[in-house]
Design a protein around this motif. Structure first.
Motif, PDB file in Angstrom:
ATOM      1  N   THR A 102       2.558   4.487  -2.747  1.00  0.00           N
ATOM      2  CA  THR A 102       1.847   3.618  -1.810  1.00  0.00           C
ATOM      3  C   THR A 102       2.671   3.380  -0.551  1.00  0.00           C
ATOM      4  N   GLY A 152      -4.322   0.443  -3.158  1.00  0.00           N
ATOM      5  CA  GLY A 152      -3.278   0.085  -2.206  1.00  0.00           C
ATOM      6  C   GLY A 152      -3.468   0.637  -0.821  1.00  0.00           C
ATOM      7  N   ARG A 153      -4.470   1.461  -0.598  1.00  0.00           N
ATOM      8  CA  ARG A 153      -4.743   1.977   0.740  1.00  0.00           C
ATOM      9  C   ARG A 153      -5.434   0.933   1.612  1.00  0.00           C
ATOM     10  N   TYR A 190      -2.730   5.209  -5.898  1.00  0.00           N
ATOM     11  CA  TYR A 190      -2.572   3.915  -5.231  1.00  0.00           C
ATOM     12  C   TYR A 190      -3.205   2.768  -6.025  1.00  0.00           C
TER      13      TYR A 190
END
Length: 499
Positions: A257, A346-347, A442
């Protein structure tokens, strides 16, 4: 204009019938049913299929109806009668989540269209598009909305404790799968489970129960599966990796990430995962075990190497005693920009300021992509599938279902069990059962390290298991690259191919 020939008239009529709902609205002997015929291109194949949304009732020993459950079936119709195509039973997790996410994100004939997947539209109008990545070319699809989700409901003669628990839910799911198999005469069809998040627990327990046995169901149902597909697996609710194990298993996801957000330069997600695993084996595991016995020089080495991997300052790593949990990381990585990362992916980001602190509604991922999914499903169900139900479709029932859920210690009690062992038992009983596990790089909730650890420590036969990583989050099909890769791998898995 030239008059239509008889052949042309027939072709036009057939095309109209293929796209029109069948006259089956209303209630039949076992509940409401909405059927329609369609055609589309999936996996490069043009095919015709039926879509059937139907209600089935669950009854108690006295024959009273205790709940109604809705399924959505996509069945290929342009194949010879009696053809035993594979069948994939699909469900999401929660507990308390409907199948809307897999339905409108991956397996359905149409999907939500986000023009920018990490900055999705959060207000109407929302849009759906044809979904050639749906595995309908490879298998018929049956989506299940568990009791309390979607349009499925507890009836007046039913009680929550009959359905809102791991064992109870799995038993009902087994009953539903076996009933669908009987009604559709698909005994000889290869059968697969596709599940996500808590649904991977459901899949593990269902796989164990389907065969039956005197200690399981009191009979020998003898139903076996050809394969189980787990996305965003969450099977180990008992934390068998231990406290430090959680940090070790989370580290590769944090590293990937950090790379995505440019906090580590000259990297790739896969490269970061490899670097994190190398660091774990060479230094991190021993350092956590040593604790305060580390010398200053050893601690400095670990601090600096860890900080470089996950894009945080050495000071932050030191303050957290070398142990960065996912939620702290999500708040810290882009704090200099005033942003917080999504735990479910997490993007995604939202401002740190003005958060309501709700772990779901204020999660930068869930908070942004949920509105599109909800609107897209409701529009699709009514317009394309002809569903006319006045009740609200419940995407996620947190308070009614998730809150009182019984993991085995009573309603509302926590879970202390590793359900991956249930899957290991099922795979021992059925040596030809194969497993596919897909995880997003992610995903800060069910991390790739946890997936790898859980599979490796549950007694699951590794030679029958395939693990894949996708450039996405908790729903490893969000984004074109991830969805296409997942679709390719699922098709190969159903075909029995091994890489």
């Amino acid at each position: 204009m030239k008059p239509l020939t008889l052949a042309r008239k027939v072709a036009v009529l057939l095309a109209f019938v293929a796209s029109a709902p069948l006259a089956s609205h209303g209630a039949d002997a076992d509940g409401r049913r909405f059927a329609s015929n369609h055609q589309g291109v999936f996996g490069g194949q043009k095919l015709r299929y039926s879509a059937i949304v139907e209600e089935r009732f669950i009854t108690d020993a006295a024959g009273k109806r205790t709940a109604s459950i809705f399924t959505t079936s996509y069945i290929r119709s342009d194949v010879p009668k009696g053809a035993q195509r594979p069948v994939m039973f699909v469900f999401n997790g929660g507990p308390g989540s409907a199948s809307i996410w897999l339905h409108m994100g991956y397996v359905g004939p149409r999907r939500i269209d986000f023009k920018d997947v990490v900055k999705p539209e959060t207000v109407p109008p929302f849009n759906t598009v044809d979904n050639p990545d749906s595995p309908l070319d490879a298998a018929d699809i049956v989506l299940i909305d568990p009791v309390g989700t979607g349009f499925s409901r507890i009836l007046p003669d039913g009680k929550p404790e009959q359905f809102y628990g791991t064992a109870q839910d799995a038993k009902v799911t087994v009953e539903l799968i076996q009933r669908w198999t009987r009604e559709n005469d698909r005994w000889n069809a290869p059968k697969y489970l596709l599940s996500e998040s808590y649904g991977t627990i459901r899949a593990a327990v269902v796989a164990r129960l389907l065969a039956g046995g005197p200690m399981e169901t009191g009979s020998m149902e003898g139903t076996t599966l050809n394969g189980v597909i787990l996305l965003g697996q969450a099977m180990d609710m008992g934390g068998s990796a231990g406290d430090d194990g959680r940090y070790i298993n989370t580290l590769p996801t944090l590293a990937a990430t950090a790379c995505y957000h440019g906090k580590v330069t000259g990297c790739s997600a896969a490269g970061q995962v490899d670097a994190a695993n190398k660091f774990i084996n060479e230094e991190y595991l021993q350092a956590l075990h040593a604790g305060s016995r580390l010398t200053d020089a050893q601690r400095d080495s670990v601090v600096n190497r860890l900080a470089a991997l996950i894009g945080l300052s050495p000071a932050v790593v030191r303050e957290n005693n070398l142990r960065l949990n996912a939620s702290a990381f999500a708040r810290s990585l882009l704090a200099d920009q005033g942003k917080e990362l999504g735990m479910y992916d997490g993007r995604y980001t939202l401002p740190l300021a003005a958060s309501g602190k709700d772990p779901v509604a204020d999660d930068p991922a869930m908070g942004q992509y949920v509105p599109g999914f909800v609107a897209a499903y409701n529009l699709y169900a009514r317009k394309d599938l002809g569903v006319s139900i006045a009740d609200e479709y419940q995407p996620i029932a947190f308070r009614a279902v998730n809150g009182p859920w019984d993991y085995g210690r009573g309603p509302g009690g926590g879970a202390d069990k590793n359900f991956a062992t249930d899957l290991a038992v099922a795979m021992r009983r059925n040596p030809q059962l194969r497993l596919m596990v897909g995880t997003g790089y992610y995903d800060l909730v069910t991390t790739l390290g946890a997936a790898d650890y859980t599979v490796a420590h549950a007694g699951i036969p590794l030679d029958a298991t395939q693990l894949y990583l996708y450039p996405s989050g908790h729903m490893p099909y969000l984004g074109t690259e991830a969805r296409e890769a997942l679709a390719k791998d699922v098709r190969a898995f159903i075909a029995g191919a091994k890489k």
